[in-house]
Write an enzyme that holds these catalytic residues in place. Sequence first.
Site, mmCIF file in Angstrom:
data_model
loop_
_atom_site.group_PDB
_atom_site.id
_atom_site.type_symbol
_atom_site.label_atom_id
_atom_site.label_comp_id
_atom_site.label_asym_id
_atom_site.label_seq_id
_atom_site.Cartn_x
_atom_site.Cartn_y
_atom_site.Cartn_z
ATOM 1 N N GLU A 341 50.464 37.675 43.909
ATOM 2 C CA GLU A 341 49.520 38.281 44.687
ATOM 3 C C GLU A 341 50.443 38.615 46.232
ATOM 4 O O GLU A 341 51.037 37.781 46.854
ATOM 5 C CB GLU A 341 48.419 37.548 45.274
ATOM 6 C CG GLU A 341 47.299 37.512 43.985
ATOM 7 C CD GLU A 341 45.899 36.554 44.736
ATOM 8 O OE1 GLU A 341 44.924 36.785 43.900
ATOM 9 O OE2 GLU A 341 46.016 35.980 45.828
ATOM 10 N N CYS A 342 50.607 40.145 46.519
ATOM 11 C CA CYS A 342 51.148 40.224 47.700
ATOM 12 C C CYS A 342 52.853 39.586 47.588
ATOM 13 O O CYS A 342 53.645 40.324 47.133
ATOM 14 C CB CYS A 342 50.454 39.758 48.853
ATOM 15 S SG CYS A 342 50.836 40.676 50.514
ATOM 16 N N ALA A 343 52.868 38.679 48.497
ATOM 17 C CA ALA A 343 54.118 38.001 48.411
ATOM 18 C C ALA A 343 54.838 37.821 47.173
ATOM 19 O O ALA A 343 55.799 38.088 47.066
ATOM 20 C CB ALA A 343 54.149 36.789 49.272
ATOM 21 N N SER A 437 50.165 42.148 42.129
ATOM 22 C CA SER A 437 49.258 43.418 42.921
ATOM 23 C C SER A 437 49.436 42.820 44.304
ATOM 24 O O SER A 437 49.447 41.674 44.698
ATOM 25 C CB SER A 437 47.810 43.532 42.506
ATOM 26 O OG SER A 437 46.953 43.831 43.317
#
Length: 821
Positions: A341-343, A437
């Site tokens: 997720e993200c990072a 994502s």
Amino acid sequence: MSAPTALPRLVITAPASGHGKTTVATGLMGALRGEGLEVAGFKVGPDYIDPGYHALATGRPGRNLDPHLCHPEQLAPLLLHGARTPVPADVAVVEGVMGLFDGRMGGDGFASTAHVAGLVDAPLVVVVDISRMARTTAALVHGLHTFDPDVRLSGVILNKAGSPRLVDEITAALEATGLPVLGVLPRDAGIEAPSRHLGLVPAAERDQAAGTVRRLAEQVAEHVDLRAVLALAHAAPPLTAEPWNPADHVSPPSPNRPRVAVAAGRAFTFRYAETDELLRAAGCEPVELDPLVDTALPEGTSGLYLGGGFPEVHAAELSANTALRTALADAIAAGLPAVAECAGLLYLCRSVDGVPMVGALDAEAVMTPKLTLRYQGLVAPTDGLLGPAGTRATGHEFHRTVVTPMSGDTAAWLVGGEADGFSADPAGLGHPTLHASYQHVHWAGHPRLAQAFADAVHDRAARTAAPDRPQAEQGPGAYDLDHHGDSDATEGLVDLAVNVARPAPPDWLRDVINASTATLGAYPRTDEAAKAIAAAHDVDVDHVLPTAGGAEAFTLVARAFTPRHALVVHPQFTEPEAALLAAGHRPARLVLDAADGFVLDPAAVPDAADLVVVGNPTNPTSVLHPRATLEALVRPGRVLVVDEAFMDAVPGEPASLAGADLPGVLVLRSLTKTWGLAGLRAGYVVGDPALVDRLRAQQPPWSVSTPALAATVACLTPAARAEAAAAAERFAGRRQALADALAPTGLVPAGDPRAPFVLLDTSALRPDRPAGWLRLALRDQGFAARRGETFPGLDASWIRVAVRDETTSAALAAAVVRCLG
């Protein structure tokens, strides 16, 4: 429905961001904790950073209350769960988000602080920055107080106050609102947390974070009326909701306990506490992985969770760890189930701002000046790692980067009809094993995602287990001899896994240690410590050797001798066997029988055994072998090593061989347990002088530090030994209190426990549940117990529990009852 639950609570809000909500909320948490209260900290909204400061202030995980990421009706249950985990809190402090009525855009205040305060029925205290206004403060507060008739404020805290005249002017104007001024905080830029491109700098990245939180607490304690604040919190009505329980939403798909590597450390600080709790409830074991320093995945990893953080800030360090980058790329390519997720998404790209990353995704990431911060509705376009096509969830984005391309051939989600992220099957297994994502999802709001991931992890573990051998029965090599209780005692849990009696040495001992630092410019000298050890055990000085804790002593034994038939009596502390293996020996095991109370029969030790290691009292069984039993093991040509690390916790030390004139015997002692010195490493050996000389020949120069030597001398004075003896008597009473508290639950300590811990067989409590379920359930209740399956002779149904005070024992018993209920 259970009876209403009384939980004193309040919400800290403000007219807008920048007024000092985090300063006041964090300081208030720390100040109340300083008053001796157990405080639970919460944050309205999806933010990960503020809860990091809350955790520092409260000593327990910070948690989020967000009606977009979770369902609105879940917030009161999540609040109650957080307030009782790891131990029941005396008060809950909730930090709001942005301004009081600011929530999801276009949502008419949905997910605002006002909305959440209503959902959990909590009083509101508003913080106002008065550095640039005077009487207008009252108008602003009046507007907040009356804007929505269903939302009423209960008090005001003035922040960044200047002159007393200004404060008097504002206080007088506020009288018209009928709201009490609970405190006035002066300007103090030194107690503000620095910002970064996404907000505050995470606490885990600030070396001075603990000092900042301490100063916040001191400021609030000095300038805020804590009694008045607590009175408001106690005015909150009881909650009728049932506490959230992860085990109600997910379940283990197999009896195994596969490991999930969970990114942590300074680069990956964003993860909801409930994520780990759901994974454990689904039969997985989260193990933290720091991509900045760890060079390999934890042994036995069957899943990977890469949450949020700042990989772009630490890109150079992450890139430099080529060993881990390669290991991750290979594991993901081989089908390791992985959520990013993200990072995590950025880390799996080929590069971030041109700096090489893992390369599991054919994409590049770059920093941009634009902040993306928004709630999203998510739909899975196809079957994926986290669920089948059509799976719906809610998420949020929080970043200043752009990934090109934004999605792969198959997207992780559809967001507003647009493809977002990557869903992939890199190993060609016929189903996706990678989900990456920008979207952060709170799994407590969508537990079916956690279940789907756990199912994939269990499946991976089963597929990669050794052929023709059940995964749970891997033979001798399956025991993780390097696992110790500190690995089970993660932050935020009541630590019953580590057998150190106190969190820090007593003040008088701390003074001795601190004073010794004045001579750190000189090399350590062991003379005085050796004399103190010899005097304490009434032996000549050539019979003793100071060591850097028991661990060094085990290593010295393994290096000093070349046994043909080494034998370790189990279940027992695993470090002696690990040291022997590391030195090239292959020790046999004598496994004692639980049915006999783990009693040692000297006749069971083979005559050929020329090096025998036994603990007394034994860790983890707590059994004290009689002195006569050990003396019967002494014979020519044999070295008998007795680990007496916990002997000073046995009243009178009746079975100790320290000081006995027995040839071939080495007794290993530790000062760590009773005196809270695990971080200092202080111990010693007493025994046959010829054998001690052989250990001394293997010991590196100056291996025992000057502070450790000073502590050794201090802990062996007559006064200190009397203090230790008194503590041993207290342990005995508290151990009985623990046994009495657990008896109604059906948990009975094994054998005849004599040490400051007990060994418990949990297999009979719920035989329908997989081995180890109770330990994991207790973690979700906030208690860390030492797992049993790493001790040869035990399995996951055994747990070791440290003896603590009667209140903690009662709380543990109550938690067991809840787990069984």
